[in-house]
Each structure stands twice: as structure tokens, then as C-alpha cells.
Write a protein that holds these residues in place. Structure first.
Motif, PDB file in Angstrom:
ATOM      1  N   LEU A   1      49.159  19.841 -20.666  1.00 37.99           N
ATOM      2  CA  LEU A   1      50.300  21.621 -21.570  1.00 37.99           C
ATOM      3  C   LEU A   1      50.478  21.229 -22.980  1.00 37.99           C
ATOM      4  CD1 LEU A   1      52.512  23.588 -20.313  1.00 37.99           C
ATOM      5  CD2 LEU A   1      53.333  22.450 -20.272  1.00 37.99           C
ATOM      6  N   ALA A   2      50.704  20.006 -23.582  1.00 37.77           N
ATOM      7  CA  ALA A   2      50.739  20.113 -24.515  1.00 37.77           C
ATOM      8  C   ALA A   2      49.863  20.612 -25.519  1.00 37.77           C
ATOM      9  CB  ALA A   2      51.019  18.507 -25.247  1.00 37.77           C
ATOM     10  N   TYR A   3      49.281  20.378 -25.172  1.00 35.87           N
ATOM     11  CA  TYR A   3      47.277  20.908 -25.749  1.00 35.87           C
ATOM     12  C   TYR A   3      48.065  22.656 -26.233  1.00 35.87           C
ATOM     13  CZ  TYR A   3      42.437  22.372 -27.315  1.00 35.87           C
ATOM     14  OH  TYR A   3      41.561  22.189 -28.750  1.00 35.87           O
ATOM     15  N   MET A   4      47.831  23.468 -24.730  1.00 35.68           N
ATOM     16  CA  MET A   4      48.172  24.380 -24.616  1.00 35.68           C
ATOM     17  C   MET A   4      49.142  25.057 -25.257  1.00 35.68           C
ATOM     18  SD  MET A   4      46.572  25.249 -20.730  1.00 35.68           S
ATOM     19  CE  MET A   4      47.680  23.926 -19.850  1.00 35.68           C
ATOM     20  N   ILE A   5      49.983  24.169 -25.341  1.00 34.65           N
ATOM     21  CA  ILE A   5      51.358  25.058 -26.584  1.00 34.65           C
ATOM     22  C   ILE A   5      51.091  24.853 -27.657  1.00 34.65           C
ATOM     23  CG2 ILE A   5      54.033  24.699 -27.176  1.00 34.65           C
ATOM     24  CD1 ILE A   5      53.786  25.679 -24.453  1.00 34.65           C
ATOM     25  N   ASP A   6      49.986  23.689 -27.974  1.00 31.21           N
ATOM     26  CA  ASP A   6      49.754  24.213 -29.690  1.00 31.21           C
ATOM     27  C   ASP A   6      48.985  25.380 -29.653  1.00 31.21           C
ATOM     28  OD1 ASP A   6      49.538  21.666 -31.902  1.00 31.21           O
ATOM     29  OD2 ASP A   6      47.264  22.354 -31.397  1.00 31.21           O
ATOM     30  N   ARG A   7      48.013  25.233 -28.601  1.00 30.03           N
ATOM     31  CA  ARG A   7      47.384  26.988 -28.388  1.00 30.03           C
ATOM     32  C   ARG A   7      47.717  28.026 -28.776  1.00 30.03           C
ATOM     33  NH1 ARG A   7      42.573  27.093 -30.648  1.00 30.03           N
ATOM     34  NH2 ARG A   7      41.587  27.663 -29.710  1.00 30.03           N
ATOM     35  N   ARG A   8      49.571  28.015 -28.755  1.00 26.54           N
ATOM     36  CA  ARG A   8      49.834  29.112 -28.792  1.00 26.54           C
ATOM     37  C   ARG A   8      49.470  30.425 -27.700  1.00 26.54           C
ATOM     38  NH1 ARG A   8      48.779  29.027 -34.716  1.00 26.54           N
ATOM     39  NH2 ARG A   8      50.125  31.616 -34.500  1.00 26.54           N
ATOM     40  N   GLY A   9      48.911  30.133 -26.907  1.00 24.15           N
ATOM     41  CA  GLY A   9      48.638  31.391 -26.081  1.00 24.15           C
ATOM     42  C   GLY A   9      47.176  31.410 -25.809  1.00 24.15           C
TER      43      GLY A   9
ATOM     44  N   TYR B   1      41.691  27.978 -19.614  1.00 23.80           N
ATOM     45  CA  TYR B   1      43.200  27.954 -18.387  1.00 23.80           C
ATOM     46  C   TYR B   1      44.033  28.003 -19.805  1.00 23.80           C
ATOM     47  CZ  TYR B   1      41.062  25.388 -14.850  1.00 23.80           C
ATOM     48  OH  TYR B   1      40.250  24.538 -14.042  1.00 23.80           O
ATOM     49  N   GLY B   2      45.344  28.609 -20.406  1.00 20.76           N
ATOM     50  CA  GLY B   2      46.511  29.160 -20.855  1.00 20.76           C
ATOM     51  C   GLY B   2      47.527  28.797 -20.669  1.00 20.76           C
ATOM     52  N   VAL B   3      48.464  29.849 -21.489  1.00 21.28           N
ATOM     53  CA  VAL B   3      49.710  29.525 -21.055  1.00 21.28           C
ATOM     54  C   VAL B   3      50.552  31.120 -21.642  1.00 21.28           C
ATOM     55  CG1 VAL B   3      50.577  27.212 -21.532  1.00 21.28           C
ATOM     56  CG2 VAL B   3      51.186  28.245 -23.367  1.00 21.28           C
TER      57      VAL B   3
ATOM     58  N   ASN C   1      54.660  29.833 -13.031  1.00 26.14           N
ATOM     59  CA  ASN C   1      53.804  31.286 -13.557  1.00 26.14           C
ATOM     60  C   ASN C   1      53.648  30.979 -15.121  1.00 26.14           C
ATOM     61  OD1 ASN C   1      56.673  31.791 -13.801  1.00 26.14           O
ATOM     62  ND2 ASN C   1      56.936  33.302 -14.061  1.00 26.14           N
ATOM     63  N   VAL C   2      53.818  30.442 -16.167  1.00 27.91           N
ATOM     64  CA  VAL C   2      53.948  30.086 -16.991  1.00 27.91           C
ATOM     65  C   VAL C   2      51.905  30.030 -17.540  1.00 27.91           C
ATOM     66  CG1 VAL C   2      54.160  28.516 -19.010  1.00 27.91           C
ATOM     67  CG2 VAL C   2      56.027  28.789 -17.632  1.00 27.91           C
ATOM     68  N   LEU C   3      51.752  29.295 -16.147  1.00 27.68           N
ATOM     69  CA  LEU C   3      50.249  29.050 -17.026  1.00 27.68           C
ATOM     70  C   LEU C   3      49.318  30.247 -16.208  1.00 27.68           C
ATOM     71  CD1 LEU C   3      49.809  25.271 -14.892  1.00 27.68           C
ATOM     72  CD2 LEU C   3      50.384  25.666 -17.264  1.00 27.68           C
ATOM     73  N   VAL C   4      48.419  29.911 -16.930  1.00 28.35           N
ATOM     74  CA  VAL C   4      47.053  31.395 -16.464  1.00 28.35           C
ATOM     75  C   VAL C   4      46.086  30.872 -16.699  1.00 28.35           C
ATOM     76  CG1 VAL C   4      46.320  33.138 -17.815  1.00 28.35           C
ATOM     77  CG2 VAL C   4      49.133  32.430 -18.582  1.00 28.35           C
ATOM     78  N   LYS C   5      45.472  31.576 -15.750  1.00 28.79           N
ATOM     79  CA  LYS C   5      44.006  30.858 -15.302  1.00 28.79           C
ATOM     80  C   LYS C   5      43.042  32.162 -15.190  1.00 28.79           C
ATOM     81  CE  LYS C   5      40.994  28.349 -12.809  1.00 28.79           C
ATOM     82  NZ  LYS C   5      39.231  29.339 -13.082  1.00 28.79           N
ATOM     83  N   GLY C   6      42.020  31.242 -16.669  1.00 28.50           N
ATOM     84  CA  GLY C   6      40.663  32.428 -16.910  1.00 28.50           C
ATOM     85  C   GLY C   6      39.260  32.514 -16.160  1.00 28.50           C
ATOM     86  N   TRP C   7      38.319  32.186 -16.475  1.00 27.19           N
ATOM     87  CA  TRP C   7      37.094  32.307 -15.555  1.00 27.19           C
ATOM     88  C   TRP C   7      36.832  31.207 -16.702  1.00 27.19           C
ATOM     89  CZ3 TRP C   7      34.063  33.318 -11.854  1.00 27.19           C
ATOM     90  CH2 TRP C   7      32.766  33.106 -12.501  1.00 27.19           C
TER      91      TRP C   7
END
Length: 267
Positions: free
Chosen positions: A156-164, A217-219, A208-214
Motif C-alpha cells: 500500500l505504501a508503494y502504491m501511495i508513493d506512485r500516486r495513482g 495494481y494501484g490506488v 475500494n481504495v484498491l484498483v485492479k488492472g490487467w
């Protein structure tokens, strides 16, 4: 934020209220000419900031500040005056700040960013993420989110760091497992950590904060209240709260820290 202005010139107070509504549209901002009405307002509301003219008929801004402090000790006093000679008197009263007329938005933002008593922010109803210092996560009620697996928290920390930005499974495996190269086994473990992360957030109504793609992953940044995001936007409160520390638990965060130490405009 609750603020008010007292000035015997209504155009000055009205201008301060106008600027505050631009800076903090969800806040409560008021103008007074009568110091007694202002004191009544203080008793009923315990405001965050008082913008006070110093030279006023009947009672000076310095005297009014002393009365305000007796009623609401945490209210920040910022003096607004046309004369630099009053600066020493204002500092003797331990005022939070001092602005020379004519009032500007830049001057008000500067003072808001350096308040003696930090203003507590109201809950936004979103997941709150703290990146400055250690990385921590809190739900909409202010309760800390506990993570069953430390790796899930790091994800989660890394995905937050990536800002979406969406992060590929390979990228996330590289962050979690560094030099290990058994790709299939690592991706399987990644799915376990992601599933655990979703369960952790679900307990707080924030899955629902988590986003799943092909295979990525992201937020959803719109569902997160984050000091790091606010800093990038130039939010004065966030800028003032950054003390040179960012996600201290994670070595990969040092690159972002270097950018933060420059200035928000570098993003």
C-alpha cells in the motif's frame, strides 16, 4: 477551520474573509467591527485564527488579543496593521503572526503555514494516510489500520508513493523481493499479500481504495486523504508539517524524499 477578523474598517475584514473562503472554502469565516461581538463569538466557537487590527477606537487589538487568550488559549492571534512599529508589541503577546496592510492572499497563506497552534483538521470521511515520518494508515474515525502482513502494508505504501499510477506485478515483486528471480512463485506470493491487504482495508470500509488492472495494481487517490498528496498540491498545512522525513520504514522511499526536500514544484 474557524476564523474571524476584527477591524474598524469593514473593507479590510471583508477582504480577509473573502481570501479565507478561497483558501478554505469548507471553513467558517466571519468579520466583525464590534470587539464585544467578536468576544461573544470566541466564547461560543473557540476559533482557530483571529485576524486583529491593532489600532481601533475603544479597545485596541492588543487589548482584544489578551481577552481572547483568556477565553480561548489555543486561538492563533495574527495582527493586521498598517504600521510596522507595532510589530514588537505583537511579539510580546506571543502572537502567531503579523501582517502589514494592504492584506494579500500570499501573506495570509504564509501566516496559516506558520501558526503557533496547529489547526486540527476535520475528518474527510476518507482513509487517512500519513507518509511524513513513518508510513501509517487510519480509517475515517481516526483508528489505526492494523495489517495482518507487513508486506501488505508495504504494498500500500508503494502504491501511495506512485500516486495513482498503475504498478505492474513485476514492479511490485521487485520492490518486495528485490533480487529473487523465481517469477511465478513471487507473483503467487504477491497475490496473497494483495488479498490480505484488501481484507485489512475491508474491515474499515475502505477496500475500494484498491484498483485492479490487467496484471497491475494501484490506488484511487480521490478516496485517500494523504499528507504527501496535499504537499504536492502546495497545501500550506502539509508543507508546514513536512520535517524532512518520508516513509522511514522503506529504503525505496529515499528517491521520493530527495524530491520532497527540493520543493513541491519539482513533481
Amino acid at each position: 477551520m474557524i476564523t474571524f477578523s476584527v477591524d474598524d474598517q469593514p473593507n479590510v475584514s471583508d477582504e480577509i474573509v473573502k481570501i479565507m473562503k478561497e483558501i478554505d472554502p469548507s471553513g467558517s469565516h466571519h468579520a466583525f467591527m464590534d470587539p464585544q461581538k467578536a468576544l461573544k463569538f470566541v466564547k461560543e466557537n473557540e476559533p482557530d485564527v483571529a485576524w486583529l487590527d491593532i489600532e481601533m477606537p475603544g479597545i485596541s487589538g492588543l487589548q482584544l488579543a489578551m481577552e481572547i487568550k483568556k477565553i480561548s488559549g489555543k486561538t492563533n492571534i495574527v495582527f493586521v496593521t498598517g504600521y510596522e512599529k507595532f510589530a514588537y508589541d505583537s511579539f510580546q503577546l506571543h502572537a502567531s503572526g503579523f501582517i502589514l496592510k494592504p492584506v494579500t492572499k500570499e501573506a495570509i497563506e504564509r501566516e496559516l503555514g506558520n501558526l503557533r497552534n496547529p489547526v486540527k483538521r476535520e475528518s474527510t470521511g476518507k482513509l487517512r494516510v500519513q507518509c511524513f515520518g513513518n508510513f501509517e494508515v487510519f480509517d475515517k474515525d481516526g483508528k489505526a489500520v492494523n495489517f495482518k502482513r507487513s508486506r501488505s502494508k508495504e504494498l500500500l505504501a508503494y502504491m501511495i508513493d506512485r500516486r495513482g499510477a498503475m504498478c505492474s506485478a513485476g514492479e511490485l515483486c521487485g520492490i518486495l523481493f528485490e533480487d529473487r528471480d523465481d517469477v511465478n512463485a513471487l507473483k503467487k506470493q504477491l497475490r496473497v499479500f494483495m488479498s490480505s491487504l484488501k481484507d485489512d482495508l475491508k474491515k474499515h470500509g475502505s477496500e475500494n481504495v484498491l484498483v485492479k488492472g490487467w496484471n497491475a495494481y494501484g490506488v484511487d487517490c480521490s478516496l485517500v486523504d494523504c499528507d504527501y498528496f496535499d504537499y504536492i498540491k502546495g497545501d500550506s498545512y502539509a508543507v508546514n508539517s513536512f520535517l524532512g522525513e518520508y516513509m522511514l520504514q522503506y529504503s525505496w522511499a529515499e528517491m521520493t524524499l530527495g524530491e520532497l526536500l527540493m520543493k513541491p514544484e519539482s513533481f
